[in-house]
Design an enzyme around this catalytic site. Structure first.
Site, PDB file in Angstrom:
ATOM      1  N   SER A 192       5.279   3.780  88.829  1.00 11.86           N
ATOM      2  CA  SER A 192       5.553   4.277  90.155  1.00 11.86           C
ATOM      3  C   SER A 192       6.862   4.832  90.414  1.00 11.86           C
ATOM      4  O   SER A 192       7.947   4.373  89.753  1.00 11.86           O
ATOM      5  CB  SER A 192       5.157   3.074  91.086  1.00 11.86           C
ATOM      6  OG  SER A 192       5.381   1.841  90.540  1.00 11.86           O
ATOM      7  N   ASP A 201       8.933 -10.874  85.229  1.00 11.62           N
ATOM      8  CA  ASP A 201       8.063 -11.523  84.174  1.00 11.62           C
ATOM      9  C   ASP A 201       7.599 -12.674  84.930  1.00 11.62           C
ATOM     10  O   ASP A 201       8.007 -13.824  85.379  1.00 11.62           O
ATOM     11  CB  ASP A 201       9.031 -12.129  83.204  1.00 11.62           C
ATOM     12  CG  ASP A 201       8.283 -12.863  82.070  1.00 11.62           C
ATOM     13  OD1 ASP A 201       7.217 -13.062  82.482  1.00 11.62           O
ATOM     14  OD2 ASP A 201       9.130 -13.074  81.276  1.00 11.62           O
ATOM     15  N   ASP A 246       4.046 -16.512  81.331  1.00  8.62           N
ATOM     16  CA  ASP A 246       4.675 -16.849  79.905  1.00  8.62           C
ATOM     17  C   ASP A 246       3.356 -17.594  79.181  1.00  8.62           C
ATOM     18  O   ASP A 246       2.656 -18.128  79.481  1.00  8.62           O
ATOM     19  CB  ASP A 246       5.542 -18.166  80.158  1.00  8.62           C
ATOM     20  CG  ASP A 246       6.962 -17.477  80.909  1.00  8.62           C
ATOM     21  OD1 ASP A 246       7.432 -16.553  80.337  1.00  8.62           O
ATOM     22  OD2 ASP A 246       7.269 -17.950  81.983  1.00  8.62           O
TER      23      ASP A 246
END
Length: 706
Positions: free
Chosen positions: A197, A269, A272
Site C-alpha cells: 500500500s 511482526d 512467531d
C-alpha cells in the site's frame, strides 16, 4: 412542537402592525432555523440504498441496524457468490461443500481455531454491536431469499449465514491472512508478501489550498478475499465514505466531512514460530514435559460423485499456540497476536464516526486492530502517522531475530504481554508538513526524521532498508512545497521507475562498450523515458534485465541508514550487468520481434471482457503506480494485483474527493459493474465521489427501499 411554535410566532408577527416592517427579515431567520432543524433531526422512515452509475451503494439507515442490514444486502447484490464462498471457507467446511481443493484451507482454519473463536468473539460484542452484526447477516439472508435465482447453486449450501460467520471471516482475513499467511508458514519464513500500500497525509502548510489532504492507495491481489468494496454509509451519528474488503460489515478505509484515514501494511511482526522439542508425547519447557491439548476432528470432503469422505485430523495446541507441523522429535507451533481482540469491527465503526483527532485517537487506543499503519488527516489541519498493531513485549532479540524460528523450550522467549497505545511509534503534525508510508518502517515516514528508531525496542520494526517505492514516495512530497489536489492525483499515478533513475546511466555507459546487441540495447534504454506508461519503449527490456540480475549484489554502494533516500547506488559489476542486458535483449527480441516493444503491448489489464494496455509496475522497482503481473499467453502478462482502491481527499468546504476501484465494484455474473472502472484505470484517472443526496440522485441507477 418546534413547527407549531414557529407557526404561532408567524401569526403574531402578521397581526402586530409594529412588527410588519421587520417581517421579511424575521421570516428569513425563521426559515433558516427550520431548514437547520430539519437537516439535523430528519431521519428517514425506512432504510434505503441509492445505487449510483458506478455500482456504488449509498446507504441511508433509519438507525444503525437498518444501515448494517442494507449493507449486507448491498454486498450480496454486488458479490453474492464470492461472499458466500468466503464465509464457507471461514467455517472450515469448504471441502465439505466444494471438494478436495479446499482441504488445506479447511485444515488451516480449523488448526487456527477460527470457527470456535468466532463464537466467543460474538458473545464478547457489546449488545448494541451484536445487534448490528445480526442485522448485517439478516441483510445477506434476506437478499438470498428474494434473489435465489441470481446466486450460484453451489454456494447456496452456505445459507443461511450466521452472525458468527461474519466474525470467522474477519479472523481469517485479518489474523490468518494478513498477520500470518499460511503460505509463509509452510516454508517457515517471513518473506515480503504481495499485499502492500501507499498512504499520504499532507498538512495545510504543504497544500496549495491550505487544506489538509489524504491519499489512500492499498495494493492487494485482484480477487478472492482481497477484493475491495466501495460504499457510503449514512445513519444517525455517521456519514462515512470509503471501502472495505468483501464480507466485512464496516468501512476499513474511510473519510467523513471532518477527517479520514487509510491503512498501509506495516513492518509489523505479529506472529512467531516456536520450535518445540518433543518428549514422552509432550513437549519440553524449562526442563519439564508438558502435555499438548488435543481435539480430534472429522474433516468432511465432498467427492466428485457427491458423496462425503471423512478425514480424521488431530488438533494439537501448546502454551505457545497451535501445532502446525511435526517432524521427527520436533514440532512447530504458532503464536499470533490479536486472538483476544474481538472489537475490531466496533473500533473501525467508531473511527468512521469520529469528528476530530481526539475522538479518533480514543477509538485507536482500544488497539483491537492487530496491525496496519494508520495515516490520518482532518479538517483542522492535523496529520498523523501511527505504527498501529498489537506488538508483543519481548525480553530479548531484535526484529531480525524474531523473524526466524524461536526456541520453544524456554519460557524466556514466550511473550505474554503487548505494548499499550502510548508505546507505539507515532507522529502528529511533523515540521515537514507531510507523511508517507509505502510499507517502509515508520522511521522514514517524513524528513527531517520525526520518529527515531533509537527510542523504541529493536524488535518493534526493522531499521531498514527504505525501498525504492518509499524513496520515490518521499521524493515527490519533499520536492513540492505547495501540492494541489490535482497534483496529488498526478503523483499518485507516477510510473517513474526509481530503480532506473539510480542505475540506468551506469548501465548504458557500460553497455555502449559491449557487443552489437548490448550497444543496441543501450540505445533503446537511452531513449527510454524511465517510466512504465503504456507507450514507454525500453521499459520491457529493462524489466527483463532486472529479472536476470541479483538486486542484492547489483549496487556498488548499499543502502545506508544515514542516506536513506539516495542509496543504494552505482553499478557494482558492469561486466556481468552488460552480459545480463545482452541476454535480456536476445530474449525480448526473440519473443516480441523487437527490443523496443512498448510496455502496454506486453503488460495488459484483463478483467471481465476487457483487455487493455497496462501502465505501472512492481513496487520493488520504485514505481509508485504499483501493479503486479503474472504470465498470461503469447509472452504477455496480465495484472493480478497492485493498485486496487484509490481515494484522494481534500478537507475543503465541501470536501473534495476522487476515487477508483480498479476492477469495478461487483463480481456477480452479468453485473454491468464488473470491470467498468478499468478504462479509467488504464487512462490514469479517478472518478468523482458523489456524497450528497443531490449528487447521487443526479447519477442514480437504482433505488432499494427496505
Amino acid at each position: 412542537m418546534v413547527l407549531s411554535n414557529i407557526n404561532k410566532r408567524i401569526q403574531s408577527l402578521i397581526c402586530n402592525k409594529k412588527s410588519r416592517p421587520l417581517l421579511p427579515f424575521l421570516l428569513a431567520i425563521i426559515f433558516t432555523i427550520m431548514v437547520s432543524n430539519q437537516s439535523i433531526s430528519t431521519v428517514p422512515k425506512n432504510s434505503e440504498i441509492l445505487w449510483d452509475t458506478y455500482g456504488i451503494p449509498h446507504i441511508y439507515g433509519n438507525n444503525a441496524q437498518g444501515a448494517f442490514q442494507a449493507f449486507g444486502w448491498a454486498q450480496m447484490q454486488s458479490h453474492a457468490n464470492l461472499l458466500l464462498r468466503l464465509y464457507g471457507q471461514a467455517r472450515g467446511r469448504a471441502a465439505e461443500y466444494w471438494g478436495e481443493d479446499y482441504v488445506e484451507s479447511d485444515k488451516w482454519v480449523l488448526t487456527m481455531g477460527v470457527p470456535k473463536r468466532a463464537i466467543a468473539w460474538y458473545q464478547a460484542q457489546s449488545s448494541a454491536f451484536r445487534s448490528y452484526i445480526n442485522a448485517f447477516a439478516t441483510g445477506i439472508n434476506t437478499y438470498a431469499k428474494e434473489h435465489a435465482d441470481l446466486i450460484d447453486d453451489e454456494v447456496e449450501v452456505v445459507l443461511p449465514v450466521r452472525p458468527e460467520d461474519v466474525l470467522a471471516h474477519l479472523q481469517r482475513v485479518l489474523l490468518f491472512t494478513f498477520v500470518v499467511d499460511p503460505g509463509r508458514v509452510a516454508d517457515n519464513t517471513h518473506p515480503e508478501s504481495t499485499p502492500g500500500s501507499n498512504g499520504w497525509a499532507i498538512a495545510p502548510k504543504r497544500s496549495a489550498s491550505g487544506k489538509a489532504m489524504l491519499l489512500a492507495n492499498p495494493h492487494l491481489p485482484w480477487g478472492d478475499l482481497f477484493l475491495w468494496y466501495e460504499a457510503q454509509i449514512t445513519a444517525p451519528g455517521i456519514n462515512a465514505y470509503g471501502a472495505t474488503l468483501v464480507g466485512i460489515p464496516v468501512l476499513a478505509i474511510a473519510f467523513n466531512d471532518n477527517l479520514g484515514w487509510t491503512h498501509t501494511v506495516n513492518t509489523h511482526d505479529g506472529w512467531d514460530a516456536y520450535e518445540l522439542k518433543l518428549q514422552n508425547n509432550g513437549y519440553v519447557l524449562d526442563g519439564k514435559v508438558r502435555r499438548f491439548e488435543t481435539a480430534p476432528l472429522l474433516l468432511k470432503v465432498k467427492q466428485k460423485n457427491g458423496s462425503l469422505q471423512e478425514q480424521k485430523i488431530l488438533l494439537k495446541s501448546s502454551i505457545h499456540g497451535p501445532v502446525v507441523s511435526e517432524k521427527a522429535n520436533k514440532a512447530l507451533a504458532l503464536r499470533v497476536v490479536g486472538e483476544d481482540r474481538p472489537g475490531v469491527l466496533e473500533q473501525w465503526w467508531n473511527m468512521a464516526k469520529s469528528q476530530n483527532l481526539s475522538e479518533f485517537q480514543q477509538a485507536l487506543r482500544r488497539l483491537q486492530l492487530p496491525m496496519f499503519t494508520v495515516m490520518y488527516s482532518d479538517r483542522q489541519g492535523h496529520i498523523m502517522h501511527l505504527f498501529n498493531g498489537v506488538v508483543p513485549v519481548r525480553q530479548q532479540g531484535d526484529f531480525k531475530y524474531w523473524q526466524g524460528i524461536i526456541p520453544g523450550d524456554t519460557s524466556k522467549t514466550l511473550w505474554t504481554k503487548t505494548h499499550p497505545y502510548q508505546d507505539l511509534p507515532k507522529v502528529i503534525d511533523p515540521l515537514s508538513g507531510w507523511l508517507q508510508n509505502a510499507n517502509d518502517p515508520p522511521w522514514t515516514t517524513t524528513f527531517p526524521t520525526a520518529i527515531k528508531a533509537d527510542n523504541y525496542p529493536s524488535y518493534m520494526a526493522p531499521r531498514g532498508p527504505m525501498d525504492f517505492r518509499a524513496q520515490s514516495s518521499a521524493k515527490m512530497l519533499a520536492e513540492d512545497a505547495s501540492i494541489s489536489f490535482e497534483e496529488m492525483i498526478t503523483y499518485k499515478h507516477s510510473t517513474q521507475m526509481e530503480l532506473a533513475q539510480r542505475i540506468l546511466d551506469d548501465l548504458i555507459n557500460a553497455a555502449q562498450q559491449g557487443n552489437e546487441l548490448a550497444r543496441r540495447a543501450a540505445k533503446v534504454l537511452a531513449a527510454w523515458d524511465r517510466r512504465t506508461d503504456a507507450n514507454s519503449k525500453g521499459a520491457v527490456l529493462f524489466n527483463f534485465w532486472v529479472e536476470n540480475v541479483d538486486l542484492d549484489k547489483l549496487f556498488a554502494t548499499p543502502w545506508d541508514e544515514k542516506s536513506p533516500r539516495t542509496t543504494p547506488d552505482g553499478l557494482a559489476d558492469p561486466k556481468s550487468a552488460v552480459k545480463a542486458l545482452a541476454d535480456a535483449a536476445a530474449k525480448v527480441e526473440k519473443t516480441y520481434g523487437t527490443i523496443d516493444i512498448a510496455w502496454g503491448d506486453v503488460f495488459r489489464l484483463r478483467y471481465g471482457n476487457l483487455d487493455l494496455p497496462a501502465n505501472g509496475g512492481a513496487g520493488d522497482q520504485g514505481i509508485f503506480r504499483t501493479v503486479y503481473f503474472a504470465p498470461a499467453d503469447n509472452g504477455r502478462f496480465q495484472a493480478v494485483a497492485g493498485d486496487s482502491y484509490v481515494a484522494a481527499v481534500e478537507f475543503s468546504t465541501p470536501v473534495k474527493a476522487m476515487a477508483l476501484t480498479s476492477y469495478g465494484n461487483a463480481t456477480q455474473p452479468n453485473s454491468p459493474h464488473v470491470g467498468d472502472q478499468l478504462q479509467l484505470f488504464a487512462r490514469q484517472q479517478l472518478r468523482p465521489v458523489w456524497r450528497t443526496r443531490k449528487e447521487i440522485t443526479a447519477h442514480l441507477e437504482e433505488r432499494k427501499v427496505f
